[in-house]
Design an enzyme around this catalytic site. Sequence first.
Site, short mmCIF file in Angstrom:
data_model
loop_
_atom_site.label_atom_id
_atom_site.label_comp_id
_atom_site.label_asym_id
_atom_site.label_seq_id
_atom_site.Cartn_x
_atom_site.Cartn_y
_atom_site.Cartn_z
N LEU A 5 -21.17 -12.17 1.96
CA LEU A 5 -22.51 -12.08 2.53
C LEU A 5 -23.00 -13.44 3.01
O LEU A 5 -22.90 -14.45 2.30
CB LEU A 5 -23.50 -11.53 1.50
N ASP A 6 -23.51 -13.44 4.22
CA ASP A 6 -24.20 -14.60 4.75
C ASP A 6 -25.48 -14.81 3.94
O ASP A 6 -25.94 -13.89 3.25
CB ASP A 6 -24.53 -14.33 6.23
N LEU A 7 -26.06 -15.99 4.01
CA LEU A 7 -27.29 -16.27 3.27
C LEU A 7 -28.52 -16.21 4.17
O LEU A 7 -29.32 -15.28 4.07
CB LEU A 7 -27.18 -17.64 2.60
#
Length: 223
Positions: A5-7
């Site tokens: 997951l990207d932040l």
Amino acid sequence: MIALLDLDGTLTDPKTGITRSVQYALERLGRPVPEADALTWMIGPPLIAGFTELLGGSDDAQDAVRFYRERYGDVGLFENEVYAGIPALLQDLREEDVRLYVATSKLQVFARRILDHFELSQFFSEIYGSEPDNRNADKRDLIRHILEQERFDPARAVMIGDRKHDAIGAKANGLATIGVTWGYGSRQELIEAGVACLVDAPHELPELILSPTAPMPRQASAP
């Protein structure tokens, strides 16, 4: 199943902290300072690339990054907000034995501080980000690094993010991408980058992650 997951723009909304820190860097350089809404495109790309484009070249970009981190590392990283539904999503995925990793172009040390602050670190097997010398700022390099460290099959993993850089990095390493529309990339940007599908809310993600062969509710095609 494994999910990266990207932040920024995926787990949290970082607009205030990032845009104010960009403005601070421009002020320190004596450059014109745009309004915050004109700087949201800086959310997502590697910082050095964003400043190079913003400043029309690389001459001042390194100094801009240094000034940016000067403010961001002090107050900017906490000028941030977790998107509604994200804690519940992460809890649900962990209960289903999905291995979760953060894959962000942000400095790893900043990412860890943010996730610790919002009590989200507990959900992730590891938090991966870039280094101060800009290593792994490009998502292609970052995801390659994660694969080298974790040694999982990319066919069993999916990248989840809001910008084209997430999809480009995933594709280069054999991962599919789910694009999220609550962040800072447009639907068109994500479609053109090759995401497998788009989702409009966190609660839509578990079915796709847990049943990757099931029909997707919204195929990524132009409207």
